[in-house]
Motif scaffolding. Structure first.
Motif, PDB file in Angstrom:
ATOM      1  N   ILE A 185      -5.895   1.228  -2.289  1.00 28.42           N
ATOM      2  CA  ILE A 185      -5.328   2.565  -2.083  1.00 28.42           C
ATOM      3  C   ILE A 185      -5.694   3.483  -3.249  1.00 28.42           C
ATOM      4  CG2 ILE A 185      -3.187   3.888  -1.906  1.00 28.42           C
ATOM      5  CD1 ILE A 185      -3.894   2.417   0.646  1.00 28.42           C
ATOM      6  N   GLY A 238       0.811  -1.209   0.000  1.00 30.77           N
ATOM      7  CA  GLY A 238       0.000   0.000   0.000  1.00 30.77           C
ATOM      8  C   GLY A 238       0.844   1.259   0.000  1.00 30.77           C
ATOM      9  N   ALA A 265      -5.914   7.965   2.600  1.00 32.56           N
ATOM     10  CA  ALA A 265      -5.813   6.509   2.474  1.00 32.56           C
ATOM     11  C   ALA A 265      -4.685   5.977   3.355  1.00 32.56           C
ATOM     12  CB  ALA A 265      -5.572   6.128   1.014  1.00 32.56           C
ATOM     13  N   LEU A 297      -9.391   4.495  -2.823  1.00 28.93           N
ATOM     14  CA  LEU A 297      -9.548   5.457  -1.730  1.00 28.93           C
ATOM     15  C   LEU A 297      -8.923   6.797  -2.082  1.00 28.93           C
ATOM     16  CD1 LEU A 297      -8.800   3.188   1.367  1.00 28.93           C
ATOM     17  CD2 LEU A 297     -11.003   4.198   0.758  1.00 28.93           C
ATOM     18  N   ALA A 298      -7.716   6.746  -2.665  1.00 27.26           N
ATOM     19  CA  ALA A 298      -7.012   7.983  -3.004  1.00 27.26           C
ATOM     20  C   ALA A 298      -7.770   8.765  -4.075  1.00 27.26           C
ATOM     21  CB  ALA A 298      -5.595   7.673  -3.471  1.00 27.26           C
ATOM     22  N   PHE A 313      -4.410  10.415  -1.340  1.00 27.68           N
ATOM     23  CA  PHE A 313      -3.473   9.402  -0.853  1.00 27.68           C
ATOM     24  C   PHE A 313      -3.191   9.586   0.635  1.00 27.68           C
ATOM     25  CE2 PHE A 313       0.766   7.742   0.062  1.00 27.68           C
ATOM     26  CZ  PHE A 313       0.697   6.470  -0.487  1.00 27.68           C
ATOM     27  N   SER A 344       1.234  10.676   7.164  1.00 29.97           N
ATOM     28  CA  SER A 344       0.067  11.030   6.344  1.00 29.97           C
ATOM     29  C   SER A 344      -0.323  12.490   6.479  1.00 29.97           C
ATOM     30  CB  SER A 344      -1.130  10.148   6.724  1.00 29.97           C
ATOM     31  OG  SER A 344      -1.612  10.466   8.026  1.00 29.97           O
TER      32      SER A 344
END
Length: 420
Positions: A381, A254, A393, A384-385, A390, A320
């Motif tokens: 990923i 991921g 995610a 979701l991104a 990103f 993140s």
């Protein structure tokens, strides 16, 4: 010395030489695995442009490779328990090298996907066979450090891919990366000529032969798989280890599959800086693996996993939130160390929980089921991104390490135990 003659342990110099050679072969074999998987990540932008693929289709190429690895892991693990670690490791390297090279000739999504699947079959055998070879080649007090060195081999392969990919693509395009993948075919012959089977494996084979005088019938493929779930305690251990490997691989793929693209495009670092920042994250992964081996051999398997799982939760969540390039550079190192340091411990952990007759099977089946689950990460990923970014995610990943943390309570501590 023939493959059927155990190594003479009275000769300390010879024994040390064998350990080094066996660890080198296992580490380089798994390093070639890492190189192959990451060059696909760097080639994705060019593949998307050449074939007009969506991000989800491009991410699925990694997933398809890892699904092939599940097939190869199951088949080659069983073959390695029957025919020997070194011999079957040679076969796996040849298969993945040839079909990685053929990927350079792909004319569209479907033939590239077919080449990646077959290359994945070869890749699937390398983890379990190399880890079994390393675990059986050393003493109990050095087992986690030995399997960590095999994990380091994987990261050095990934690091090499991170370093060479950008200049190779700039000079010759993405297809040239897959041409380089043919080089490991040469190494396959070096493995076969220079490394003998480990004493633990040879003695286990001899015990089987003595059991009925003329030579016992090898354990069947089905019996090897059934042995992974033979009773309630074994089912619990196998399930917990599958959770561990699934989380490890999901987190790793991921992060690493989309990290170069995220840094170069969304963080505006460009291809060159994106490659460099990714390389620093890979260096962190390498350092984490080495440190994990030391901690696991000194404190035990469970404490080492718990320390690194907690570290992964904290560092991934922090990363993140970063937007500053310097913070991304430093944060990537620590995220890599904690998120992937545990790779060094899976080989020792799996080796200690299953007998020699099914050890490579257990290593490959459990780890490659984890890789199959992890193979979903690039697609998940990407989905979701595409909707949330990103960074968001990535912020969800710490939840899976909490599941891994709890699974460790189901796994017995076997540090210092001899292999049977």
């Amino acid at each position: 010395m023939s493959a059927s003659t155990p190594l003479t342990t009275t000769d300390d110099s010879k024994a040390r030489g064998y350990r080094r050679t066996a660890l080198f072969a296992a580490a380089v074999g798994y390093g070639l695995d890492g190189f192959d998987l990451l060059i696909l990540s760097f080639a994705l932008s060019g593949i998307i442009a050449s074939f007009g693929l969506s991000d989800v289709e491009a991410g699925s190429l990694s997933t398809i490779t890892l699904l092939g690895a599940v097939v190869g892991g199951i088949v080659f693990g069983a073959l390695a328990d029957r025919h020997g670690r070194v011999r079957v490791l040679t076969w796996t390297v040849l298969i993945f090298a040839v079909f990685t090279g053929l990927s350079a000739l792909a004319q569209g999504y479907w033939d590239l996907a077919a080449y990646r699947f077959i290359a994945g079959i070869g890749i699937g055998g390398e983890f379990g066979i190399g880890m079994a070879l390393a675990a059986e080649a050393v003493g109990a007090d050095q087992r986690a450090r030995a399997t960590s060195w095999v994990g380091v081999g994987f990261q050095l392969g990934v690091f090499a891919a991170a370093v060479v990919s950008a200049p190779v693509i700039a000079l010759w395009g993405w297809r040239a990366l897959f041409v380089i993948g043919l080089v490991p075919a040469v190494f396959a012959f070096v493995i076969r000529r220079g490394v003998e089977e480990p004493e633990t494996f040879v003695r286990a084979q001899e015990r089987g032969e003595k059991a009925d005088g003329a030579g016992s019938t090898p354990i069947s493929f089905g019996a090897k798989i059934a042995a992974l779930v033979k009773d309630g305690e074994t089912v619990k251990i196998t399930l917990a280890l599958t959770i561990l490997t699934s989380v490890q691989n999901f987190g790793y793929f991921g992060i690493i599959t989309w990290l170069p693209n995220y840094l170069s495009e969304q963080m505006d670092l460009g291809v060159t800086k994106g490659s460099l920042w990714t390389a620093v994250t890979v260096v962190g992964m390498l350092a984490g693996i080495l440190i994990f081996g030391q901690v696991a051999d000194r404190l035990g398997r469970r404490p080492a996993f718990w320390i690194f799982q907690a570290g992964a939760i904290v560092t991934i969540l922090a990363y993140s939130q970063f937007t500053d390039p310097t913070a991304l550079l430093a944060g990537g190192f620590f995220m890599g160390a904690f998120a992937n340091g545990m790779l060094g411990g899976h080989g020792a952990l799996l080796a200690e929980l299953y007998p020699t007759a099914i050890r490579a099977t257990a290593q490959n089946v459990i780890f490659n089921i984890g890789r199959a689950v992890g193979g979903l990460a690039p697609v998940v990923i990407a989905l979701l991104a595409g909707h949330l970014g990103f960074g968001f995610a990535l912020a969800l990943l710490p939840m899976i390490y909490l599941i891994q943390f709890l699974a460790m309570f189901l796994i017995p501590e076997r540090r210092g135990h001899s292999l049977d």
